[in-house]
Design a protein around this motif. Structure first.
Motif, PDB file in Angstrom:
ATOM      1  N   LEU A   9       0.822  -1.208   0.000  1.00  0.00           N
ATOM      2  CA  LEU A   9       0.000   0.000   0.000  1.00  0.00           C
ATOM      3  C   LEU A   9       0.861   1.266   0.000  1.00  0.00           C
ATOM      4  O   LEU A   9       0.608   2.205  -0.763  1.00  0.00           O
ATOM      5  CB  LEU A   9      -0.900   0.023   1.229  1.00  0.00           C
ATOM      6  CG  LEU A   9      -2.263  -0.597   1.092  1.00  0.00           C
ATOM      7  CD1 LEU A   9      -2.934  -0.715   2.446  1.00  0.00           C
ATOM      8  CD2 LEU A   9      -3.121   0.198   0.157  1.00  0.00           C
ATOM      9  N   ILE A  29      -4.907   7.343  -6.553  1.00  0.00           N
ATOM     10  CA  ILE A  29      -5.961   6.336  -6.385  1.00  0.00           C
ATOM     11  C   ILE A  29      -5.600   5.056  -7.125  1.00  0.00           C
ATOM     12  O   ILE A  29      -5.715   3.945  -6.580  1.00  0.00           O
ATOM     13  CB  ILE A  29      -7.314   6.893  -6.864  1.00  0.00           C
ATOM     14  CG1 ILE A  29      -7.744   8.037  -5.955  1.00  0.00           C
ATOM     15  CG2 ILE A  29      -8.374   5.798  -6.894  1.00  0.00           C
ATOM     16  CD1 ILE A  29      -8.919   8.832  -6.476  1.00  0.00           C
ATOM     17  N   LEU A  30      -5.141   5.203  -8.360  1.00  0.00           N
ATOM     18  CA  LEU A  30      -4.811   4.045  -9.185  1.00  0.00           C
ATOM     19  C   LEU A  30      -3.689   3.212  -8.555  1.00  0.00           C
ATOM     20  O   LEU A  30      -3.811   1.991  -8.405  1.00  0.00           O
ATOM     21  CB  LEU A  30      -4.410   4.500 -10.590  1.00  0.00           C
ATOM     22  CG  LEU A  30      -3.991   3.402 -11.554  1.00  0.00           C
ATOM     23  CD1 LEU A  30      -5.197   2.549 -11.918  1.00  0.00           C
ATOM     24  CD2 LEU A  30      -3.373   4.009 -12.793  1.00  0.00           C
ATOM     25  N   THR A  88      -2.621   3.298  -5.457  1.00  0.00           N
ATOM     26  CA  THR A  88      -3.001   2.773  -4.151  1.00  0.00           C
ATOM     27  C   THR A  88      -3.727   1.440  -4.321  1.00  0.00           C
ATOM     28  O   THR A  88      -3.459   0.469  -3.605  1.00  0.00           O
ATOM     29  CB  THR A  88      -3.894   3.772  -3.396  1.00  0.00           C
ATOM     30  OG1 THR A  88      -3.161   4.981  -3.206  1.00  0.00           O
ATOM     31  CG2 THR A  88      -4.319   3.219  -2.052  1.00  0.00           C
ATOM     32  N   LEU A  89      -4.643   1.377  -5.280  1.00  0.00           N
ATOM     33  CA  LEU A  89      -5.345   0.121  -5.551  1.00  0.00           C
ATOM     34  C   LEU A  89      -4.391  -0.953  -6.073  1.00  0.00           C
ATOM     35  O   LEU A  89      -4.487  -2.123  -5.683  1.00  0.00           O
ATOM     36  CB  LEU A  89      -6.480   0.357  -6.546  1.00  0.00           C
ATOM     37  CG  LEU A  89      -7.647   1.201  -6.017  1.00  0.00           C
ATOM     38  CD1 LEU A  89      -8.646   1.484  -7.134  1.00  0.00           C
ATOM     39  CD2 LEU A  89      -8.307   0.520  -4.845  1.00  0.00           C
ATOM     40  N   PHE A 102      -2.350  -2.182  -3.161  1.00  0.00           N
ATOM     41  CA  PHE A 102      -3.163  -3.054  -2.326  1.00  0.00           C
ATOM     42  C   PHE A 102      -3.270  -4.444  -2.952  1.00  0.00           C
ATOM     43  O   PHE A 102      -3.110  -5.455  -2.271  1.00  0.00           O
ATOM     44  CB  PHE A 102      -4.547  -2.441  -2.129  1.00  0.00           C
ATOM     45  CG  PHE A 102      -5.458  -3.261  -1.269  1.00  0.00           C
ATOM     46  CD1 PHE A 102      -5.234  -3.366   0.096  1.00  0.00           C
ATOM     47  CD2 PHE A 102      -6.540  -3.918  -1.820  1.00  0.00           C
ATOM     48  CE1 PHE A 102      -6.076  -4.121   0.891  1.00  0.00           C
ATOM     49  CE2 PHE A 102      -7.382  -4.672  -1.033  1.00  0.00           C
ATOM     50  CZ  PHE A 102      -7.162  -4.772   0.326  1.00  0.00           C
ATOM     51  N   ALA A 103      -3.511  -4.489  -4.262  1.00  0.00           N
ATOM     52  CA  ALA A 103      -3.604  -5.778  -4.965  1.00  0.00           C
ATOM     53  C   ALA A 103      -2.274  -6.526  -4.908  1.00  0.00           C
ATOM     54  O   ALA A 103      -2.244  -7.748  -4.700  1.00  0.00           O
ATOM     55  CB  ALA A 103      -4.035  -5.554  -6.406  1.00  0.00           C
TER      56      ALA A 103
END
Length: 108
Positions: free
Chosen positions: A51, A73-74, A76-77, A80-81
């Motif tokens: 993250l 945002i992109l 961060t996702l 996370f993945a």
């Protein structure tokens, strides 16, 4: 036919063999609860680091290009993945070690 004296000698020899085998047999190791705690922390650190790396890259690209926080945002996702992916891979590795009874490289 076996002589009773020979039979007694065979039983004594059998007892000695069993005693020696019991000495050489691997002892059951008790499960160390610290190992499970370390595995849990490892997974948490992998998720959080994914993250943070994603947030850092996204923030850096948004600052560089002067855009709205779309990259933040992109990435961060994506971070996370990636953290979830690494965490799942670690869980599979730990599961396979538990199934085979082998120890990891950092365990003695």
């Amino acid at each position: 036919m076996i002589d009773p004296d020979d039979r007694q000698k065979l039983l004594e020899l059998d007892d000695k063999i069993r005693a020696l085998k019991a000495q050489d047999a691997p002892r059951e190791e008790r499960k160390d609860h610290h190992r499970q705690t370390e595995a849990g922390w490892r997974m948490v650190i992998e998720l959080v680091s994914g993250l943070l790396i994603g947030v850092g890259i996204g923030y850096g690209l948004d600052s560089l290009f002067g855009t709205i926080p779309i990259f933040l945002i992109l990435f961060t996702l994506l971070g996370f993945a990636a953290g979830i992916n690494v965490m799942l891979r670690s869980a599979k590795e730990l599961q396979s070690q538990d199934d085979t009874g082998t120890q990891g490289p950092d365990e003695s």
